[in-house]
Design a protein around this motif. Structure first.
Motif, mmCIF file in Angstrom:
data_model
loop_
_atom_site.group_PDB
_atom_site.id
_atom_site.type_symbol
_atom_site.label_atom_id
_atom_site.label_comp_id
_atom_site.label_asym_id
_atom_site.label_seq_id
_atom_site.Cartn_x
_atom_site.Cartn_y
_atom_site.Cartn_z
ATOM 1 N N ILE A 1 38.254 36.483 22.709
ATOM 2 C CA ILE A 1 38.700 35.268 23.688
ATOM 3 C C ILE A 1 37.672 34.073 23.928
ATOM 4 O O ILE A 1 36.623 34.136 23.539
ATOM 5 N N LEU A 2 38.770 33.646 24.430
ATOM 6 C CA LEU A 2 38.018 30.941 24.559
ATOM 7 C C LEU A 2 38.442 31.302 25.552
ATOM 8 O O LEU A 2 39.742 31.116 25.619
ATOM 9 N N GLN B 1 33.673 28.036 34.328
ATOM 10 C CA GLN B 1 32.437 28.703 34.657
ATOM 11 C C GLN B 1 32.699 30.393 34.653
ATOM 12 O O GLN B 1 32.277 30.902 35.181
ATOM 13 N N GLN B 2 33.861 29.844 36.086
ATOM 14 C CA GLN B 2 34.049 31.162 36.611
ATOM 15 C C GLN B 2 35.415 32.205 35.593
ATOM 16 O O GLN B 2 35.601 33.113 35.335
ATOM 17 N N LEU B 3 35.942 31.248 35.343
ATOM 18 C CA LEU B 3 36.895 32.047 34.418
ATOM 19 C C LEU B 3 36.294 32.602 33.508
ATOM 20 O O LEU B 3 36.307 33.884 33.132
ATOM 21 N N VAL B 4 34.416 32.418 32.662
ATOM 22 C CA VAL B 4 33.685 32.892 32.112
ATOM 23 C C VAL B 4 33.420 34.362 32.272
ATOM 24 O O VAL B 4 33.035 35.715 32.520
ATOM 25 N N ALA B 5 32.895 33.555 33.746
ATOM 26 C CA ALA B 5 32.697 34.782 34.714
ATOM 27 C C ALA B 5 33.027 36.504 34.725
ATOM 28 O O ALA B 5 33.354 37.513 34.717
ATOM 29 N N TYR B 6 34.819 35.652 35.199
ATOM 30 C CA TYR B 6 36.029 37.021 35.398
ATOM 31 C C TYR B 6 35.900 37.699 34.060
ATOM 32 O O TYR B 6 36.256 39.009 33.578
ATOM 33 N N ALA B 7 36.584 36.488 32.971
ATOM 34 C CA ALA B 7 36.308 37.545 31.385
ATOM 35 C C ALA B 7 35.278 38.205 31.003
ATOM 36 O O ALA B 7 35.337 39.471 30.237
ATOM 37 N N PHE C 1 36.958 45.381 27.559
ATOM 38 C CA PHE C 1 38.055 45.288 26.234
ATOM 39 C C PHE C 1 37.790 43.572 25.982
ATOM 40 O O PHE C 1 38.358 43.142 24.697
ATOM 41 N N PHE C 2 37.050 42.509 26.948
ATOM 42 C CA PHE C 2 37.011 41.592 25.860
ATOM 43 C C PHE C 2 35.983 41.490 25.176
ATOM 44 O O PHE C 2 34.786 41.218 26.259
ATOM 45 N N LYS C 3 35.507 40.082 24.450
ATOM 46 C CA LYS C 3 34.549 39.432 24.357
ATOM 47 C C LYS C 3 34.473 37.935 24.046
ATOM 48 O O LYS C 3 35.629 37.681 23.306
#
Length: 244
Positions: free
Chosen positions: A4-5, A15-21, A26-28
């Motif tokens: 994902i991007l 920053q929050q979006l990446v932390a959640y991801a 099953f996400f990288k």
């Protein structure tokens, strides 16, 4: 693993979006971008299965970014404005997150992405399987012989021998040829380009050639066939293409 991007022009939101991801097993996360143009460049370089993308960005909106992609990945839009939901689904977004959203909200979106990803993978497998089956079937022909219909695998044909109104189809691994009521010209039109007429009475599988002289061609170890004057030039043209 789903690659994902994350795209958002607001540093804290990104920053929050990446932390959640990173909490989704099953996400990288393959990258985090502050604008659409940066994301577009990264998608040309890496395999991206899904994007989490803000809609309101200064250079190009998230909607315009997705519309600009010939083969867009799975999309989840993130925005502070719910008015964009309809536009988001028009570009077949998998989900729509309204800021501020919680981890539970993000997890629901991640499951939507996973479901869409698995559907696309299954569809791809089915299409590839159909294509392979079609290609496999294109290598087979059915012929009538001895009051029955038999299947011949085309790459197994060594050569075809004409005899009056009949043809003898000589096959790899078979002692006896298959005899069919057919014209050489008609069969030649139905076989792939690697079958070449070398004589009025012979057509060969050029992949089987092991030796060539002025007047004869050798297939395998012991099949020697004559080369007709009218067909010599066509055979030599083929051989010259492969000559080193």
């Amino acid at each position: 693993m789903i690659h994902i991007l994350a795209i958002d022009d607001e540093p804290l939101a990104l920053q929050q979006l990446v932390a959640y991801a990173k909490k989704i097993p099953f996400f990288k996360v393959e990258g985090e971008c502050h604008c659409a143009s940066e994301a577009w460049e990264l998608m040309q370089q890496k395999k991206i299965d899904a994007i989490f993308c803000d809609i309101n960005m200064p250079d190009i909106s998230g909607l315009d970014l997705v519309r600009s992609l010939a083969h867009p990945p799975i999309v989840v839009f993130t925005t502070a404005y719910s008015d964009y939901a309809l536009d988001g689904f028009k570009v077949k977004a998998a989900h729509y997150l309204v800021k501020p959203f919680s981890m539970d909200d993000f997890r629901e979106a991640a499951l939507r992405v996973q479901e869409r990803y698995e559907q696309e993978q299954l569809k791809s497998l089915v299409l590839n399987g159909d294509k392979q089956e079609e290609e496999k079937n294109e290598n087979d022909i059915f012929v009538k012989t001895d009051h029955k219909i038999v299947k011949i695998h085309i790459p197994d044909i060594l050569y075809v021998e004409g005899m009056s109104e009949y043809l003898k189809v000589h096959l790899r691994g078979e002692e006896r040829p298959v005899i069919i009521l057919y014209s050489m010209k008609t069969l030649e039109e139905q076989l792939p380009p690697y079958f070449l007429r070398i004589h009025r009475s012979f057509m060969i599988n050029v992949r089987e050639i092991t030796e060539l002289t002025k007047n004869r061609v050798l297939l395998g170890k012991d099949i020697s066939l004559p080369i007709g004057e009218a067909y010599r030039e066509g055979l030599l043209n083929y051989v010259n293409q492969k000559l080193i």
